[in-house]
Structures are given as C-alpha cells and as structure tokens.
Design an enzyme around this catalytic site. Sequence first.
Site: not given
Ligand code: DGY
Length: 322
Positions: A240, A269, A288
């Site tokens: 993250r 983002e 992402h």
């Molecule tokens: C997650 O599953 O946390 C990925 O980052 C996509 O949302």
Amino acid sequence: MTDKPVVLVTRKLPDAVEKKLAQDFTPVLNPDDRLYDTEELLQLAENADAILPCHTERFSAETIARLPARVKAIANFSVGVDHVDLEAARQKQVIVTNTPDVLSDATAEIAMLLMLGAARRASEGERIMRNQQWKDWSPAFMVGRQITGKRLGILGMGRVGQVVAARARGFDMTIHYHNRKPLDASQAAGAEYHDSVEGLLAAIDVLSIHCPASDATRGLLNRERLALMHPDSILVNTSRGAVVDDDALVNALISGVIAAAGLDVYNGEPDAIHPGYRELDNVFLLPHIGSATVETRDAMGFRAIDNLIAIFKGEQPGDRVA
Ligand code: DGY
C-alpha cells in the site's frame, strides 16, 4: 437458503464470478464498473443483505454507522482491508472478510517485475523505444544494476512476502526480513530475521514492502529510515502506498540516497499520486496491478463468495477479519 440474500457488488467482477454468485445470491451488479460515491453506495445498500466491495470503496466509521441494519456483511474482493474501519464494523456487528492467499503468486510476480524494472531501467528503455530515441549501442548505454546474488529485504514476511522470497531465491538473492516476530524455521527457509526495520534497511540491497497499511506502518519509510539504505539500493512496493512517505522517497531518489524504485501502489491513487514520481527516470511505475491476472481475479471472487456462503449459513467464514 430459500430466499436468496441480496448482495450489492460494487464493481464489475469477472464473468465466472458473477455467474457463480448468482447461484446462491441475488446479485445487484455494476456492469458499467462505475465508481460509486459514498451516498450512492449507501442508497444502493438499502436493499442489500451484504456488500461485495473492492478496496476502491471506503467504509469509514461514519459510512459503517450509516449502513442499513439489513447489511450483515462486507465480503471484500481484496486482501487489503485498510479501506474498512474494522473497529466500527465490529461495533455494528457487520462481518468483514477478505481474500488472502489467492493473490500471493500474482503479487509476487509484480514484485519481481518491479525489482527487475527498477534495476534494469525498464521505464527509460521503453520510453526510448516508443519515442524513437534509440540512436546507438555502447558499453555505457542504459547500464543498470543486477539483482542476481543481491540481498533482498522483505518488510512483512507474510504470505506474499514468503512467495517473493521463494521467487527471489531463483535469482540467488539472500533473504532478510523483518516481522514483529521471527517465523518458524520451515517458513523462514533460511531467511535472516532482523528485529527492527532499521536493522533490515541497513543490511540489504533491495527492499520489498509487504506489510499492510495500518496506524503502525503509515509513513514507515520516511526520510530517516530511507537514509539507512545503501545508495545503490532499490525499493519496491506492492503493498500500500501509505507505508511510504512520498516526499521522502522522491527526495531520496533525486538526491541519490537510494538508486531506484519500483512502485505499484501509491498514496492518492489513482489520480492524485505524488507528481514527483512521474518526473523521475529512476522509478518504474505500474498502476496497482499486483493481483490483476485472470486466474487470481477469479480466485479472489470465488473466495469472497465462499465467505458469503458461510456467513448466510450462519457459519464462521474462513477469512473473517472483523
Ligand atoms: C488487494 O487485494 O488488497 C489488492 O491490493 C487489490 O485490491
């Protein structure tokens, strides 16, 4: 189940997942994949027994407090749950689940891609090719760094971190990690434990971030900690954006505190990421896509459905986080 519970699905899911969901539930789908704002989400939730959202929908304490009493569960299509105020959900007795395990391989692939892309200057190379700027080959042209044989530091040696370690061993990398507690020997598979983030950062050539965003990890990679890294080192993040202080990382990349970065996740983002990243040649950027494979997206959806089935049978769902 006689009357099928109504499940509000906030985004367009893979066809196979939507089809399977309809076997046991009455899905309210979003075929145009529009991003709902909170008011719209709350309005749609009026007729729902559960919500199947992604990390793109935020469930703050206020939003959870306003959920209709009918909503029994938030069954996320994500492993990360930092978009949900888990304490607020507990208080309101809304069950929250996630989708662990099934995205570890896909995310580990992207972590390796980021490492290689950052080390071998893939963004610059691509730009040169696409802009027809390739004029010559020379021994000094596009020289990057090798990851083979280097020391990889894994911050957060959970499921994804362990798969990244396994892939990196294929590049003869030696594995170092920091967790709150050391893993048992079979999981660590020879990886060296560091009991502090600082100790880890000083001992490695490549850092791969795999810890979730939380109050404890927000802004963890700040100016002081980045300064502990070797000037030739590379940082990659598939977890993250919140774990990184963007100003500090952009400055570290400009001033040579570290050599390069590979990023798949960002603060702000998708449209408000730090503008500095776009300016820099020594950053390899992806939007992402850690879990974005056909196999994984199907598996995430099936896992969310399994959780919903358990909840509406009155059983404990396998992936309950609140
Ligand atoms: C997650 O599953 O946390 C990925 O980052 C996509 O949302």
